[in-house]
Write a protein that holds these residues in place. Structure first.
Motif, mmCIF file in Angstrom:
data_model
loop_
_atom_site.group_PDB
_atom_site.id
_atom_site.type_symbol
_atom_site.label_atom_id
_atom_site.label_comp_id
_atom_site.label_asym_id
_atom_site.label_seq_id
_atom_site.Cartn_x
_atom_site.Cartn_y
_atom_site.Cartn_z
ATOM 1 N N PRO A 8 8.903 18.778 10.066
ATOM 2 C CA PRO A 8 9.829 17.796 9.489
ATOM 3 C C PRO A 8 10.118 16.602 10.402
ATOM 4 O O PRO A 8 10.169 15.457 9.930
ATOM 5 N N LEU A 9 10.283 16.846 11.702
ATOM 6 C CA LEU A 9 10.578 15.744 12.613
ATOM 7 C C LEU A 9 9.418 14.757 12.694
ATOM 8 O O LEU A 9 9.620 13.543 12.709
ATOM 9 N N LEU A 10 8.202 15.291 12.751
ATOM 10 C CA LEU A 10 7.033 14.410 12.805
ATOM 11 C C LEU A 10 6.833 13.696 11.479
ATOM 12 O O LEU A 10 6.452 12.516 11.455
ATOM 13 N N ALA A 11 7.081 14.392 10.380
ATOM 14 C CA ALA A 11 6.966 13.750 9.072
ATOM 15 C C ALA A 11 7.926 12.572 8.968
ATOM 16 O O ALA A 11 7.573 11.491 8.474
ATOM 17 N N GLU A 12 9.130 12.778 9.481
ATOM 18 C CA GLU A 12 10.121 11.706 9.476
ATOM 19 C C GLU A 12 9.684 10.556 10.372
ATOM 20 O O GLU A 12 9.831 9.379 10.015
ATOM 21 N N ARG A 33 7.647 0.602 9.140
ATOM 22 C CA ARG A 33 7.762 -0.520 10.076
ATOM 23 C C ARG A 33 6.564 -1.467 10.007
ATOM 24 O O ARG A 33 6.622 -2.584 10.535
ATOM 25 N N VAL A 34 5.493 -1.026 9.355
ATOM 26 C CA VAL A 34 4.298 -1.861 9.245
ATOM 27 C C VAL A 34 4.360 -2.645 7.935
ATOM 28 O O VAL A 34 4.454 -2.059 6.850
ATOM 29 N N ARG A 35 4.298 -3.926 8.046
ATOM 30 C CA ARG A 35 4.422 -4.790 6.867
ATOM 31 C C ARG A 35 3.306 -4.493 5.868
ATOM 32 O O ARG A 35 2.140 -4.367 6.228
ATOM 33 N N GLY A 36 3.697 -4.375 4.601
ATOM 34 C CA GLY A 36 2.715 -4.154 3.549
ATOM 35 C C GLY A 36 2.503 -2.707 3.184
ATOM 36 O O GLY A 36 1.682 -2.403 2.317
ATOM 37 N N PHE A 37 3.233 -1.805 3.841
ATOM 38 C CA PHE A 37 3.106 -0.371 3.559
ATOM 39 C C PHE A 37 4.454 0.195 3.125
ATOM 40 O O PHE A 37 5.501 -0.186 3.653
ATOM 41 N N VAL A 38 4.419 1.126 2.185
ATOM 42 C CA VAL A 38 5.631 1.786 1.720
ATOM 43 C C VAL A 38 5.340 3.274 1.521
ATOM 44 O O VAL A 38 4.281 3.648 1.014
ATOM 45 N N VAL A 39 6.237 4.124 1.984
ATOM 46 C CA VAL A 39 6.096 5.568 1.817
ATOM 47 C C VAL A 39 6.634 5.948 0.441
ATOM 48 O O VAL A 39 7.800 5.678 0.126
ATOM 49 N N VAL A 40 5.784 6.570 -0.360
ATOM 50 C CA VAL A 40 6.194 6.971 -1.709
ATOM 51 C C VAL A 40 6.397 8.472 -1.836
ATOM 52 O O VAL A 40 6.820 8.959 -2.881
ATOM 53 N N ARG A 87 -2.675 7.845 -9.287
ATOM 54 C CA ARG A 87 -2.680 6.373 -9.325
ATOM 55 C C ARG A 87 -1.496 5.759 -8.598
ATOM 56 O O ARG A 87 -1.462 4.540 -8.397
ATOM 57 N N ASP A 88 -0.534 6.575 -8.212
ATOM 58 C CA ASP A 88 0.646 6.053 -7.516
ATOM 59 C C ASP A 88 0.508 6.117 -6.001
ATOM 60 O O ASP A 88 1.450 5.753 -5.286
ATOM 61 N N ILE A 89 -0.636 6.589 -5.501
ATOM 62 C CA ILE A 89 -0.847 6.745 -4.062
ATOM 63 C C ILE A 89 -2.164 6.077 -3.667
ATOM 64 O O ILE A 89 -3.201 6.318 -4.287
ATOM 65 N N ASP A 90 -2.110 5.246 -2.632
ATOM 66 C CA ASP A 90 -3.307 4.555 -2.148
ATOM 67 C C ASP A 90 -3.883 5.198 -0.891
ATOM 68 O O ASP A 90 -5.099 5.189 -0.681
ATOM 69 N N LEU A 91 -2.991 5.732 -0.041
ATOM 70 C CA LEU A 91 -3.407 6.247 1.268
ATOM 71 C C LEU A 91 -2.631 7.512 1.595
ATOM 72 O O LEU A 91 -1.426 7.580 1.376
ATOM 73 N N VAL A 92 -3.338 8.493 2.137
ATOM 74 C CA VAL A 92 -2.724 9.746 2.562
ATOM 75 C C VAL A 92 -2.795 9.832 4.082
ATOM 76 O O VAL A 92 -3.886 9.743 4.661
ATOM 77 N N LEU A 93 -1.644 9.982 4.732
ATOM 78 C CA LEU A 93 -1.616 10.289 6.163
ATOM 79 C C LEU A 93 -1.610 11.802 6.272
ATOM 80 O O LEU A 93 -0.599 12.449 5.998
ATOM 81 N N LEU A 94 -2.720 12.381 6.667
ATOM 82 C CA LEU A 94 -2.940 13.819 6.530
ATOM 83 C C LEU A 94 -3.023 14.546 7.862
ATOM 84 O O LEU A 94 -3.929 14.312 8.657
ATOM 85 N N ILE A 144 0.865 -1.181 0.000
ATOM 86 C CA ILE A 144 0.000 0.000 0.000
ATOM 87 C C ILE A 144 0.899 1.227 0.000
ATOM 88 O O ILE A 144 1.731 1.411 0.896
ATOM 89 N N ARG A 145 0.726 2.088 -0.993
ATOM 90 C CA ARG A 145 1.604 3.240 -1.193
ATOM 91 C C ARG A 145 1.047 4.451 -0.437
ATOM 92 O O ARG A 145 -0.108 4.817 -0.625
#
Length: 231
Positions: free
Chosen positions: A13-17, A25-32, A51-58, A4-5
């Motif tokens: 910046p620190l929180l974004a990192e 660290r969660v299996r099946g997820f990748v930060v794009v 189409r290259d993004i499945d989920l937004v952490l907003l 899941i992208r």
């Protein structure tokens, strides 16, 4: 099933990192991608029609636009990308509006990695069910899918700690005069008005959830004092 992208949208910046590291660290997820403003987030989501993004952490408190306005813009543009709100906004009107705009989860800062992982894993289970082909056979399958997404409330703060005081301690760490070198429990106590013992309890909790790092401070008489600084 492919990873899941995820696009992380956070102005600090620190929180974004930290959120990116948690996600990886969660299996099946990748930060794009990582965006620090609403404008940058919208640009990333417009690229290749999203189409290259499945989920937004907003995050909702962005410098150029409120997170709810980002959600409105996405839906107005016909985007069906899923959104997980990661915010300190506790206003119930905002929560209601977020739900009406299709936000899948609403995660309040600060949070533990366990709480974060639980939200992502539940979302992954829900997504796997929702993207399956065919039709649901009966009502119970719909109920199960929604229950998977929503889950149960949990991972609250440890007994004796409250969110408001925790926010004050975090604010002291990020805004203190010794931020780069770190602050001791005594210094945090002086900045927040809570006792040194209480300050230390909150600081140690922040260490356990990987938001703060602890290290000895040398150069003072006697035993080295412990200082804390944001990751």
């Amino acid at each position: 099933m492919t990873d899941i992208r995820v696009l992380v949208v956070e102005d600090e910046p620190l929180l974004a990192e930290a959120h990116s590291a948690y996600t990886e660290r969660v299996r099946g997820f990748v930060v794009v991608g990582v965006a620090h403003t609403a404008r940058a987030a919208m640009a990333a989501l417009r690229a290749n029609d999203g189409r290259d993004i499945d989920l937004v952490l907003l995050d909702f408190r962005l410098p150029d636009l409120h997170g709810l306005d980002v959600c409105r813009a996405l839906r107005a543009a016909g985007s069906s990308v899923d959104v997980l709100a990661v915010t300190s906004v506790r206003d119930l009107a905002v929560v209601r509006t977020a739900v009406s705009l299709g936000v899948t989860h609403y995660l309040l800062k600060p949070f533990t990695f366990a709480a974060f992982r639980d939200k992502l894993e539940r979302y992954a289970d829900y997504r796997a069910q929702a993207l399956a082909e065919g039709e649901v056979a009966a009502q119970h399958e719909v109920d199960q899918m929604i229950a998977t997404l929503r889950g149960t409330a949990g991972h609250s703060l440890p007994k004796g700690l409250d969110a408001q005081t925790l926010d004050r301690v975090r604010a002291a760490l990020t805004g203190g005069t010794r931020t780069e070198a770190g602050l001791s429990a005594t210094e945090v106590s002086g900045l927040t008005g809570i006792s040194r013992v209480t300050a230390r309890r909150y600081l140690e909790y922040l260490v356990t959830i990987d938001l703060v790092v602890r290290s000895p401070r040398y150069g003072t008489p006697g035993r080295p004092e412990v200082e804390y600084r944001p990751r």
